[in-house]
Design a protein around this motif. Sequence first.
Motif, PDB file in Angstrom:
ATOM      1  N   SER A   8      -6.327 -15.851  19.542  1.00 25.22           N
ATOM      2  CA  SER A   8      -5.345 -15.963  18.467  1.00 25.22           C
ATOM      3  C   SER A   8      -5.564 -17.252  17.712  1.00 25.22           C
ATOM      4  CB  SER A   8      -3.933 -15.927  19.062  1.00 25.22           C
ATOM      5  OG  SER A   8      -2.958 -16.123  18.072  1.00 25.22           O
TER       6      SER A   8
ATOM      7  N   LYS B 191      -3.629 -19.117  14.295  1.00 25.44           N
ATOM      8  CA  LYS B 191      -2.511 -18.956  13.367  1.00 25.44           C
ATOM      9  C   LYS B 191      -2.158 -20.270  12.705  1.00 25.44           C
ATOM     10  CE  LYS B 191       2.193 -17.106  13.357  1.00 25.44           C
ATOM     11  NZ  LYS B 191       3.266 -16.613  14.189  1.00 25.44           N
TER      12      LYS B 191
ATOM     13  N   GLU C  65       0.745 -22.313  10.619  1.00 24.12           N
ATOM     14  CA  GLU C  65       2.180 -22.280  10.337  1.00 24.12           C
ATOM     15  C   GLU C  65       2.562 -23.482   9.497  1.00 24.12           C
ATOM     16  OE1 GLU C  65       3.657 -20.025  14.369  1.00 24.12           O
ATOM     17  OE2 GLU C  65       4.035 -22.155  14.193  1.00 24.12           O
TER      18      GLU C  65
END
Length: 140
Positions: free
Chosen positions: A136, A138, A140
């Motif tokens: 994963s 990601k 943000e």
Amino acid sequence: MGGFQGHFRLRNQMEIHHMELKMGRTLRLKGKIDDDATWFSINLGSGPGNLALHFNPRFEENVIVCNSQNGGSWEKEHRDDHMCFRPGMEIKLTVTFEEDEFQVKLPDGHQVKFPNRGRYSHLPYCCVKGGIRLTSFKLE
């Protein structure tokens, strides 16, 4: 990984060249360290030879090395002996990009801080390589 383009290599390296990592944002990574890993690295910068953060756990030395690279030349290493990584483990870590420093939160909650030496405000490049397989990624 929507929102930016990247190119990926199959074995032990992932590169992204058009990432939108700006000050105040956090990069969240999950992965599994290879059973036979001796090291892995996470590199953030403006390109392969200009790195704002080189985060490099080295298992044989039992140390985490952080550094920056300017025009292909390495600068002064920062070494942290808080090694919570080991081959075969699944990990989660976060890298928060602040104006004056990077804050890397390790899987056990310990934080490694490294200065933003180049005073970068935007980092389009990320390269993760060595003995880790990401599951994963990601922003943000």
